[in-house]
Design a protein around this motif. Sequence first.
Motif, mmCIF file in Angstrom:
data_model
loop_
_atom_site.group_PDB
_atom_site.id
_atom_site.type_symbol
_atom_site.label_atom_id
_atom_site.label_comp_id
_atom_site.label_asym_id
_atom_site.label_seq_id
_atom_site.Cartn_x
_atom_site.Cartn_y
_atom_site.Cartn_z
ATOM 1 N N THR A 201 11.301 30.273 -41.629
ATOM 2 C CA THR A 201 11.638 31.584 -42.173
ATOM 3 C C THR A 201 12.800 31.421 -43.141
ATOM 4 O O THR A 201 13.486 30.390 -43.148
ATOM 5 N N SER A 202 13.063 32.447 -43.905
ATOM 6 C CA SER A 202 14.223 32.382 -44.798
ATOM 7 C C SER A 202 15.492 32.590 -43.965
ATOM 8 O O SER A 202 15.451 33.161 -42.878
ATOM 9 N N VAL A 203 16.591 32.129 -44.482
ATOM 10 C CA VAL A 203 17.879 32.293 -43.796
ATOM 11 C C VAL A 203 18.165 33.773 -43.554
ATOM 12 O O VAL A 203 18.629 34.154 -42.481
ATOM 13 N N ASP A 204 17.856 34.613 -44.524
ATOM 14 C CA ASP A 204 18.121 36.047 -44.399
ATOM 15 C C ASP A 204 17.332 36.689 -43.258
ATOM 16 O O ASP A 204 17.789 37.670 -42.667
ATOM 17 N N ASP A 205 16.163 36.151 -42.955
ATOM 18 C CA ASP A 205 15.307 36.736 -41.918
ATOM 19 C C ASP A 205 15.434 36.051 -40.560
ATOM 20 O O ASP A 205 14.764 36.435 -39.611
ATOM 21 N N PHE A 206 16.288 35.036 -40.464
ATOM 22 C CA PHE A 206 16.342 34.205 -39.259
ATOM 23 C C PHE A 206 16.481 35.024 -37.985
ATOM 24 O O PHE A 206 15.686 34.886 -37.048
ATOM 25 N N TRP A 207 17.513 35.863 -37.888
ATOM 26 C CA TRP A 207 17.773 36.581 -36.626
ATOM 27 C C TRP A 207 16.661 37.568 -36.299
ATOM 28 O O TRP A 207 16.240 37.666 -35.140
ATOM 29 N N ALA A 208 16.165 38.284 -37.272
ATOM 30 C CA ALA A 208 15.071 39.241 -37.018
ATOM 31 C C ALA A 208 13.832 38.504 -36.508
ATOM 32 O O ALA A 208 13.180 38.950 -35.550
ATOM 33 N N VAL A 209 13.512 37.355 -37.111
ATOM 34 C CA VAL A 209 12.355 36.573 -36.680
ATOM 35 C C VAL A 209 12.585 36.027 -35.276
ATOM 36 O O VAL A 209 11.698 36.095 -34.418
ATOM 37 N N LYS A 210 13.771 35.512 -35.006
ATOM 38 C CA LYS A 210 14.086 34.975 -33.666
ATOM 39 C C LYS A 210 13.928 36.048 -32.606
ATOM 40 O O LYS A 210 13.299 35.829 -31.569
ATOM 41 N N TRP A 211 14.521 37.224 -32.834
ATOM 42 C CA TRP A 211 14.454 38.308 -31.843
ATOM 43 C C TRP A 211 13.017 38.797 -31.666
ATOM 44 O O TRP A 211 12.577 39.034 -30.537
ATOM 45 N N ASP A 212 12.282 38.969 -32.761
ATOM 46 C CA ASP A 212 10.898 39.429 -32.668
ATOM 47 C C ASP A 212 10.016 38.405 -31.955
ATOM 48 O O ASP A 212 9.151 38.764 -31.154
ATOM 49 N N LEU A 213 10.230 37.134 -32.241
ATOM 50 C CA LEU A 213 9.456 36.077 -31.602
ATOM 51 C C LEU A 213 9.746 36.027 -30.101
ATOM 52 O O LEU A 213 8.821 35.956 -29.284
ATOM 53 N N THR A 214 11.012 36.096 -29.733
ATOM 54 C CA THR A 214 11.396 36.087 -28.313
ATOM 55 C C THR A 214 10.783 37.275 -27.584
ATOM 56 O O THR A 214 10.216 37.139 -26.492
ATOM 57 N N LYS A 215 10.877 38.452 -28.183
ATOM 58 C CA LYS A 215 10.305 39.661 -27.578
ATOM 59 C C LYS A 215 8.790 39.525 -27.449
ATOM 60 O O LYS A 215 8.214 39.847 -26.402
ATOM 61 N N GLY A 216 8.131 39.051 -28.487
ATOM 62 C CA GLY A 216 6.682 38.897 -28.459
ATOM 63 C C GLY A 216 6.217 37.914 -27.391
ATOM 64 O O GLY A 216 5.210 38.151 -26.709
ATOM 65 N N ILE A 217 6.953 36.821 -27.232
ATOM 66 C CA ILE A 217 6.606 35.827 -26.208
ATOM 67 C C ILE A 217 6.760 36.438 -24.821
ATOM 68 O O ILE A 217 5.880 36.304 -23.967
ATOM 69 N N LYS A 218 7.863 37.136 -24.586
ATOM 70 C CA LYS A 218 8.091 37.770 -23.273
ATOM 71 C C LYS A 218 7.008 38.796 -22.969
ATOM 72 O O LYS A 218 6.477 38.859 -21.854
ATOM 73 N N GLU A 219 6.658 39.621 -23.945
ATOM 74 C CA GLU A 219 5.615 40.630 -23.741
ATOM 75 C C GLU A 219 4.260 39.972 -23.458
ATOM 76 O O GLU A 219 3.504 40.455 -22.610
ATOM 77 N N ALA A 220 3.956 38.868 -24.135
ATOM 78 C CA ALA A 220 2.690 38.168 -23.896
ATOM 79 C C ALA A 220 2.658 37.566 -22.490
ATOM 80 O O ALA A 220 1.633 37.630 -21.799
ATOM 81 N N LEU A 221 3.778 36.998 -22.049
ATOM 82 C CA LEU A 221 3.847 36.451 -20.687
ATOM 83 C C LEU A 221 3.675 37.559 -19.650
ATOM 84 O O LEU A 221 2.946 37.388 -18.661
ATOM 85 N N ASP A 222 4.345 38.698 -19.878
ATOM 86 C CA ASP A 222 4.210 39.845 -18.961
ATOM 87 C C ASP A 222 2.764 40.320 -18.897
ATOM 88 O O ASP A 222 2.235 40.587 -17.810
ATOM 89 N N LYS A 223 2.119 40.428 -20.044
ATOM 90 C CA LYS A 223 0.743 40.903 -20.115
ATOM 91 C C LYS A 223 -0.201 39.998 -19.330
ATOM 92 O O LYS A 223 -1.151 40.465 -18.705
ATOM 93 N N GLU A 224 0.077 38.704 -19.343
ATOM 94 C CA GLU A 224 -0.761 37.734 -18.636
ATOM 95 C C GLU A 224 -0.336 37.540 -17.179
ATOM 96 O O GLU A 224 -0.921 36.733 -16.462
#
Length: 81
Positions: free
Chosen positions: A26-49
Amino acid sequence: TKGKEPIVMVSSLGDSSVNITARVWTSVDDFWAVKWDLTKGIKEALDKEGVDIPFPTRTIEYADSAMEVLAPQKASKKKAA
């Protein structure tokens, strides 16, 4: 872009865990937003399964002989007070 595909791998094995690393570009400017969204998405996918994240616990067992060693100390403190 060649060589910049997302990578997901088992990075290590813990005492009671399988640690997974996800790497994305990702670009440096988007790093934190991508990190937080990715972490949230992974947690939600684990919960769903139905995948639970275990919390460390300890079970401590002691023999009566250990209490005999401690009991006189407690008794002497009571007498001194």
